[in-house]
Scaffold this motif. Structure first.
Motif, mmCIF file in Angstrom:
data_model
loop_
_atom_site.group_PDB
_atom_site.id
_atom_site.type_symbol
_atom_site.label_atom_id
_atom_site.label_comp_id
_atom_site.label_asym_id
_atom_site.label_seq_id
_atom_site.Cartn_x
_atom_site.Cartn_y
_atom_site.Cartn_z
ATOM 1 N N ASP A 115 0.826 -1.196 0.000
ATOM 2 C CA ASP A 115 0.000 0.000 0.000
ATOM 3 C C ASP A 115 0.864 1.251 0.000
ATOM 4 O O ASP A 115 1.818 1.343 0.768
ATOM 5 C CB ASP A 115 -0.884 0.041 1.262
ATOM 6 N N ILE A 117 0.443 5.054 0.935
ATOM 7 C CA ILE A 117 -0.449 5.907 1.711
ATOM 8 C C ILE A 117 -0.143 7.364 1.381
ATOM 9 O O ILE A 117 0.983 7.824 1.577
ATOM 10 C CB ILE A 117 -0.253 5.639 3.217
ATOM 11 N N THR A 125 -4.027 8.866 8.513
ATOM 12 C CA THR A 125 -3.245 7.644 8.603
ATOM 13 C C THR A 125 -4.055 6.506 7.994
ATOM 14 O O THR A 125 -5.290 6.565 7.933
ATOM 15 C CB THR A 125 -2.899 7.282 10.057
ATOM 16 N N PHE A 126 -3.352 5.484 7.551
ATOM 17 C CA PHE A 126 -3.974 4.277 7.012
ATOM 18 C C PHE A 126 -3.523 3.121 7.890
ATOM 19 O O PHE A 126 -2.317 2.863 7.998
ATOM 20 C CB PHE A 126 -3.532 4.062 5.564
ATOM 21 N N ASP A 127 -4.463 2.469 8.529
ATOM 22 C CA ASP A 127 -4.143 1.401 9.482
ATOM 23 C C ASP A 127 -3.082 1.861 10.480
ATOM 24 O O ASP A 127 -2.172 1.121 10.848
ATOM 25 C CB ASP A 127 -3.700 0.131 8.764
ATOM 26 N N PRO A 144 -9.227 -2.211 6.072
ATOM 27 C CA PRO A 144 -8.443 -1.003 5.825
ATOM 28 C C PRO A 144 -9.149 0.236 6.372
ATOM 29 O O PRO A 144 -10.318 0.468 6.069
ATOM 30 C CB PRO A 144 -8.318 -0.956 4.306
ATOM 31 N N THR A 145 -8.405 0.997 7.180
ATOM 32 C CA THR A 145 -9.013 2.111 7.896
ATOM 33 C C THR A 145 -8.192 3.382 7.747
ATOM 34 O O THR A 145 -6.988 3.379 8.034
ATOM 35 C CB THR A 145 -9.140 1.760 9.392
ATOM 36 N N VAL A 146 -8.866 4.439 7.307
ATOM 37 C CA VAL A 146 -8.244 5.759 7.285
ATOM 38 C C VAL A 146 -8.870 6.561 8.415
ATOM 39 O O VAL A 146 -10.093 6.605 8.559
ATOM 40 C CB VAL A 146 -8.432 6.480 5.936
ATOM 41 N N VAL A 153 -5.135 5.812 -1.173
ATOM 42 C CA VAL A 153 -4.297 4.640 -0.923
ATOM 43 C C VAL A 153 -4.212 3.859 -2.225
ATOM 44 O O VAL A 153 -5.234 3.486 -2.807
ATOM 45 C CB VAL A 153 -4.862 3.758 0.210
ATOM 46 N N TYR A 155 -3.030 0.472 -4.013
ATOM 47 C CA TYR A 155 -2.799 -0.931 -3.672
ATOM 48 C C TYR A 155 -2.099 -1.646 -4.821
ATOM 49 O O TYR A 155 -2.582 -1.620 -5.955
ATOM 50 C CB TYR A 155 -4.127 -1.658 -3.432
#
Length: 166
Positions: A115, A117, A125-127, A144-146, A153, A155
């Motif tokens: 990923d 970011i 933030t991402f994860d 997956p969490t922003v 993001v 991939y």
């Protein structure tokens, strides 16, 4: 980012340039295992303070603005697979997701996932990770969490493999 109308030729040129930039990255990593050593290498060599990162982020922002990236919407996400797994991308597929303070659908990475970011607003933030790269090893899974803002993001999926769970 709102969509800005552009000609089909301009879109084709932007997509071609984006694919060339991505192929330069995948050429450097396709023979490496997806693990913490690759995560460290990517952040040290192609991290948020490098020209490669800035060029990829600019391509993504322009693609979203022009409407050819993240052209689908669902579950609070804008997303899209821009390139299927191919030889010129060294077996990786390319997806880009636009997320703002949201958790996406849970999924498993049979071959792993890489990923990129790219925070857009706030200190997104991402994860839990800031701007840069995150490497998820084969067999890993996540939702997956922003948080703390908005991020794009990108991939990279080996062989395009992803398994969404129920």
């Amino acid at each position: 980012m709102t969509s800005t109308p552009v000609s089909a030729d301009a879109v084709a040129q932007a997509q071609s340039q984006f694919k060339t930039r991505l192929a330069a990255v995948t050429a450097q990593i396709h023979k490496r295992p997806l693990n913490s050593a690759l995560d460290e290498w990517l952040n040290a060599n192609l991290g948020a303070d490098t020209p490669t990162y800035r060029e990829l982020k600019q391509s993504c922002e322009e693609g979203v603005a022009q409407g050819w990236l993240c052209k689908y919407e669902g579950g609070g996400l804008r997303y899209g697979r821009i390139f299927k797994s191919s030889e010129d991308l060294h077996g990786f597929s390319i997806d880009v997701v636009d997320m703002q303070n949201v958790a996406g659908p849970h999924h498993v990475h049979p071959q792993g996932e890489i990923d990129l970011i790219m925070p857009i607003d706030g200190e997104a933030t991402f994860d839990g990770r800031p701007a840069g790269w995150l490497v998820c090893p084969p067999g890993s899974a996540h939702r997956p969490t922003v948080s703390q803002g908005r991020a794009l993001v990108l991939y990279l999926l080996p062989k395009g493999e992803i398994e969404f769970t129920k």
